[in-house]
Design a protein around this motif. Structure first.
Motif, short mmCIF file in Angstrom:
data_model
loop_
_atom_site.label_atom_id
_atom_site.label_comp_id
_atom_site.label_asym_id
_atom_site.label_seq_id
_atom_site.Cartn_x
_atom_site.Cartn_y
_atom_site.Cartn_z
N ARG A 127 0.84 -1.21 0.00
CA ARG A 127 0.00 0.00 0.00
C ARG A 127 0.87 1.25 0.00
N GLU A 128 1.90 1.25 0.83
CA GLU A 128 2.77 2.43 0.89
C GLU A 128 3.59 2.57 -0.39
N ARG B 105 2.56 1.96 -3.38
CA ARG B 105 1.69 2.61 -4.36
C ARG B 105 1.51 4.10 -4.05
N LYS B 106 1.42 4.43 -2.77
CA LYS B 106 1.31 5.85 -2.39
C LYS B 106 2.60 6.59 -2.72
#
Length: 229
Positions: free
Chosen positions: A80-81, A83-84
């Protein structure tokens, strides 16, 4: 030995081994799943315990991740991080997404390095620089890295995670804080140069740009000349 050499200097082969392991240390992302021998792992972990720390506070704590469920949860958190981070890179977004940034599911050992709770009690060396607890923990990680390389093991430092989320997942005390997810394990080969250089993401800056004489930004110290040639 010349008249300028220290009597405490290591013998030639010992010195060369130290410089070699420092030069050949790599932040690894590609691992084999083979288990790591427990005796070898114990030797490597002992080097973290031997790391220097301000005021001898030893602020580091290591959590060994042994379940597939926790590995999967940490991997999902890192993804998730990732992608951020890619979104924040604008024009380099696609290039970043092609990089392999972790080996959480592949490595033989997964550990989380954290700052301990109760750190505010330690004032020695931290009254004006409280961040020295983090600096001390980084020294412990570096020791692990070098020892792992000497043992032929790869180590990758993963920092793409939200600290509060990982702390909650691992049931840390309120004032403890995760610093790194450490992938440790066997590899097919070590990168000949740092992976980000190999993948043409960036290039290291010359040593001479980082060393000044007396005042910030003024003339590199003469000693850097021979090192950067």
């Amino acid at each position: 030995m010349s008249e300028h050499d220290s009597p405490h200097r290591y013998a030639g082969a010992e010195r060369e081994a130290i410089y070699k392991v420092i030069a050949e240390r790599r932040d690894m992302r590609h691992f084999r799943p083979d288990p790591v021998d427990e005796a070898t792992l114990s030797r490597v972990l002992e080097t973290a315990y031997q790391a220097p720390s301000v005021g001898l506070m030893q602020p580091w704590r290591l959590i060994r991740i042994t379940t597939v469920a926790l590995r999967d949860a940490i991997h999902a958190m890192v993804d998730r991080e990732r992608r951020k981070t890619a979104m924040a890179l604008d024009e380099r977004q696609e290039e970043f997404m092609r990089l392999k940034v972790e080996g959480i599911r592949q490595c033989g050992e997964l550990w989380v390095m954290a700052l301990a709770d109760g750190r505010e009690e330690h004032v020695f060396g931290r009254r004006t620089m409280p961040e020295m607890d983090l600096a001390s923990t980084a020294c412990a990680i570096q020791n692990l890295w070098l020892a792992a390389r000497a043992e032929g093991l790869g180590l990758g430092w993963v920092s793409l995670f939200e600290p509060l989320e990982l702390a909650k997942l691992l049931k840390m005390p309120a004032d403890a804080r995760p610093v790194a997810v450490l992938c440790i394990g066997h590899v097919d080969a070590f990168y000949p140069v740092p992976m980000l250089v190999q993948e043409r993401w960036t290039e290291p800056r010359p040593l001479a740009e980082m060393v000044f004489s007396d005042y910030w930004g003024e003339g590199a110290a003469a000693v850097t000349g021979a090192l950067s040639e």
